[in-house]
Design an enzyme around this catalytic site. Structure first.
Site, PDB file in Angstrom:
ATOM      1  N   ARG A 110      38.103  46.937  39.671  1.00 22.75           N
ATOM      2  CA  ARG A 110      39.451  46.817  39.767  1.00 22.75           C
ATOM      3  C   ARG A 110      40.275  47.000  38.610  1.00 22.75           C
ATOM      4  O   ARG A 110      41.519  46.642  38.446  1.00 22.75           O
ATOM      5  CB  ARG A 110      39.882  45.065  40.120  1.00 22.75           C
ATOM      6  CG  ARG A 110      39.109  44.701  41.296  1.00 22.75           C
ATOM      7  CD  ARG A 110      39.990  43.682  42.253  1.00 22.75           C
ATOM      8  NE  ARG A 110      39.212  42.708  43.049  1.00 22.75           N
ATOM      9  CZ  ARG A 110      38.780  43.045  44.312  1.00 22.75           C
ATOM     10  NH1 ARG A 110      38.944  44.331  44.589  1.00 22.75           N
ATOM     11  NH2 ARG A 110      38.147  42.038  44.824  1.00 22.75           N
TER      12      ARG A 110
ATOM     13  N   CYS B  50      42.316  42.026  49.656  1.00 20.84           N
ATOM     14  CA  CYS B  50      41.162  42.266  49.352  1.00 20.84           C
ATOM     15  C   CYS B  50      40.036  41.490  50.013  1.00 20.84           C
ATOM     16  O   CYS B  50      38.722  42.299  50.595  1.00 20.84           O
ATOM     17  CB  CYS B  50      40.535  42.002  47.720  1.00 20.84           C
ATOM     18  SG  CYS B  50      40.943  40.331  47.391  1.00 20.84           S
TER      19      CYS B  50
ATOM     20  N   TYR C 168      39.195  24.422  40.757  1.00 21.90           N
ATOM     21  CA  TYR C 168      38.159  23.752  41.671  1.00 21.90           C
ATOM     22  C   TYR C 168      37.552  22.546  41.628  1.00 21.90           C
ATOM     23  O   TYR C 168      37.116  21.865  42.347  1.00 21.90           O
ATOM     24  CB  TYR C 168      37.252  24.814  42.066  1.00 21.90           C
ATOM     25  CG  TYR C 168      37.362  26.144  42.035  1.00 21.90           C
ATOM     26  CD1 TYR C 168      37.534  26.632  43.405  1.00 21.90           C
ATOM     27  CD2 TYR C 168      37.724  27.239  41.175  1.00 21.90           C
ATOM     28  CE1 TYR C 168      37.906  27.870  44.002  1.00 21.90           C
ATOM     29  CE2 TYR C 168      37.976  28.660  41.623  1.00 21.90           C
ATOM     30  CZ  TYR C 168      38.167  28.787  43.025  1.00 21.90           C
ATOM     31  OH  TYR C 168      38.439  30.153  43.154  1.00 21.90           O
TER      32      TYR C 168
ATOM     33  N   SER D  34      36.804  30.713  39.331  1.00 22.01           N
ATOM     34  CA  SER D  34      35.549  30.378  39.937  1.00 22.01           C
ATOM     35  C   SER D  34      34.370  30.498  38.782  1.00 22.01           C
ATOM     36  O   SER D  34      33.559  29.544  38.542  1.00 22.01           O
ATOM     37  CB  SER D  34      35.108  31.595  41.180  1.00 22.01           C
ATOM     38  OG  SER D  34      35.456  32.657  40.800  1.00 22.01           O
TER      39      SER D  34
ATOM     40  N   LYS E  45      47.026  39.175  35.338  1.00 20.88           N
ATOM     41  CA  LYS E  45      45.623  38.838  35.851  1.00 20.88           C
ATOM     42  C   LYS E  45      44.621  39.907  35.590  1.00 20.88           C
ATOM     43  O   LYS E  45      44.822  41.155  35.588  1.00 20.88           O
ATOM     44  CB  LYS E  45      45.788  39.011  37.621  1.00 20.88           C
ATOM     45  CG  LYS E  45      44.292  38.831  38.231  1.00 20.88           C
ATOM     46  CD  LYS E  45      44.386  38.916  39.522  1.00 20.88           C
ATOM     47  CE  LYS E  45      43.212  38.752  40.445  1.00 20.88           C
ATOM     48  NZ  LYS E  45      43.282  38.788  41.953  1.00 20.88           N
TER      49      LYS E  45
ATOM     50  N   LYS F  32      45.620  34.413  34.403  1.00 23.87           N
ATOM     51  CA  LYS F  32      44.318  34.266  35.049  1.00 23.87           C
ATOM     52  C   LYS F  32      43.616  35.196  34.441  1.00 23.87           C
ATOM     53  O   LYS F  32      43.804  36.341  34.380  1.00 23.87           O
ATOM     54  CB  LYS F  32      44.759  34.333  36.543  1.00 23.87           C
ATOM     55  CG  LYS F  32      43.337  34.378  37.517  1.00 23.87           C
ATOM     56  CD  LYS F  32      43.734  34.967  38.857  1.00 23.87           C
ATOM     57  CE  LYS F  32      42.294  34.905  39.547  1.00 23.87           C
ATOM     58  NZ  LYS F  32      42.411  35.481  40.791  1.00 23.87           N
TER      59      LYS F  32
ATOM     60  N   ARG G 138      34.271  36.193  44.330  1.00 21.11           N
ATOM     61  CA  ARG G 138      33.954  37.209  45.332  1.00 21.11           C
ATOM     62  C   ARG G 138      32.748  36.901  46.387  1.00 21.11           C
ATOM     63  O   ARG G 138      32.821  37.423  47.588  1.00 21.11           O
ATOM     64  CB  ARG G 138      33.922  38.308  44.561  1.00 21.11           C
ATOM     65  CG  ARG G 138      34.822  38.644  44.048  1.00 21.11           C
ATOM     66  CD  ARG G 138      34.715  40.553  43.176  1.00 21.11           C
ATOM     67  NE  ARG G 138      35.938  40.332  42.317  1.00 21.11           N
ATOM     68  CZ  ARG G 138      36.236  41.315  41.358  1.00 21.11           C
ATOM     69  NH1 ARG G 138      35.238  41.892  41.181  1.00 21.11           N
ATOM     70  NH2 ARG G 138      37.498  41.438  40.702  1.00 21.11           N
TER      71      ARG G 138
END
Ligand code: PBG
Length: 334
Positions: free
Chosen positions: A223, A128, A319, A280, A201, A254, A211
């Site tokens: 998606r 992607c 993160y 994220s 996912k 996820k 993204r």
């Protein structure tokens, strides 16, 4: 009537074990440790670049030289695994940057590997960020062509392994991707390279900041023909079973925070290690609320990561890995 025996229901006083910090630690069920955390990192071409990502406070896009320095710091903090994402300069319909020998991830992996033999280097395998249409596979008309994509994912995985990656992590949600990659790795002499399958996912709104970071938004459609419907858990178990059968070494769920029940169900369904990706948007919303002064960042982040652990995750991709490692060290006086 003054000498009454204690009421039976008050012989049990769960508060006894909460009386002090040492007692609470003694009976704590789920613990975090820096060794179970994986730091996701974005790498882009260039030299001496550390580019802040607006929607992911504290995160950057690094050029390979700066990535190496960043990883030195993470290792120092006790993190021993990273998951790399490439942000290439050029995109095309076939996503050729994903499997180019001189691709950005390949270059970064070679540098990291030369620098550190012990580091666990994981790489995201997807198209992607490399396709001009932003879909995770190649397209035929408006359709993402499953079978035509498999060979390119396999090629990408082999080139990552050839560069020195320990574990490749296919995230395209194409049917049969784990088997295609496993076969190609074995046929190319990389039978020791592992596969961490993004098995369940979901088509989640929580990938938004990623993204932006990776410049990987689909240019048409969404998606939902390949990523899973957030309403489904039995389907997740089917995906988990298929990826286990196809040779996955680690199973990933996820997102994580909104999918604790899926983590638990997967944990009970397979013996393989379970990874959970605290994505994220899940990280960014905690950071944003903390910036507004609405929640305490350290406590909230620790609570969420501990919940993911409690649900059954063995590895957590987050993160907040560097921050959490520092907090955990402070917490144990190390
Ligand atoms: C690539 C990929 C995505 C994420 C990981 N790998 C984005 C997507 O599927 O759109 C999301 C990670 C995150 O949000 O932190 N397919």
């Amino acid at each position: 009537m003054s000498e009454i025996a204690p009421r039976a229901d008050l012989r049990a006083r769960p508060r006894r074990l909460r009386a002090g910090d040492a007692l609470r630690r003694l009976v704590r069920e789920a613990r975090l440790h820096p060794e179970m955390l994986v730091a996701p990192l974005f790498v882009r071409p260039g030299r001496r670049v550390r580019e802040p990502i607006y929607s992911l406070p504290g995160q950057m896009r690094f050029s390979p030289d700066e990535l190496v320095r960043e990883v030195d710091g993470l290792v120092e903090a006790g993190i021993q695994a990273v998951l790399l994402f490439g942000v290439p300069n050029a995109k095309d319909p076939g996503g050729s940057g994903a499997y180019a020998d001189d691709g950005i991830v390949q270059e970064a992996v070679r540098l990291l590997r030369a620098r550190n033999r012990a580091l666990v280097i994981m790489t995201d395998v997807c198209l992607c960020a490399y396709t001009d249409h932003g879909h995770c596979g190649i397209t035929t008309g408006d359709d993402v062509d499953n079978d035509a994509t498999l060979g390119l994912l396999a090629r990408t995985a082999v080139s990552h392994a050839a560069s020195g990656a320990d574990i490749v992590a296919p995230s395209a949600m194409m049917d049969g991707q784990v088997a295609a990659i496993r076969e190609a790795l074995d046929a190319s002499g990389f039978s020791q390279a592992g596969v961490m399958a993004y098995a369940a996912k979901y088509a989640s709104a929580f990938y938004g900041p990623f993204r932006e970071a990776a410049g990987s938004s689909p240019q048409f459609g969404d998606r939902r023909t390949y990523q899973m419907d957030p309403a489904n858990v039995r389907e997740a178990l089917r995906e988990v079973a298929l990826d286990a059968e196809q040779g996955a070494d680690i199973i990933m769920i996820k997102p994580a925070h909104a999918y604790l029940d899926v983590i638990r169900a997967a944990r009970e369904a397979v013996a393989l290690p379970i990874a959970a990706y605290h994505v994220s948007g899940e990280y960014a919303m905690l950071k944003a609320a903390a910036q507004l002064g609405w929640i305490e960042e350290r406590r909230a982040m620790t609570e969420v990561l501990t919940a993911i652990r409690r649900a059954g995750a063995d590895l957590i991709i987050t993160y907040a890995a560097a921050d959490a490692a520092r907090w955990l060290r402070e917490d144990t006086g190390g």
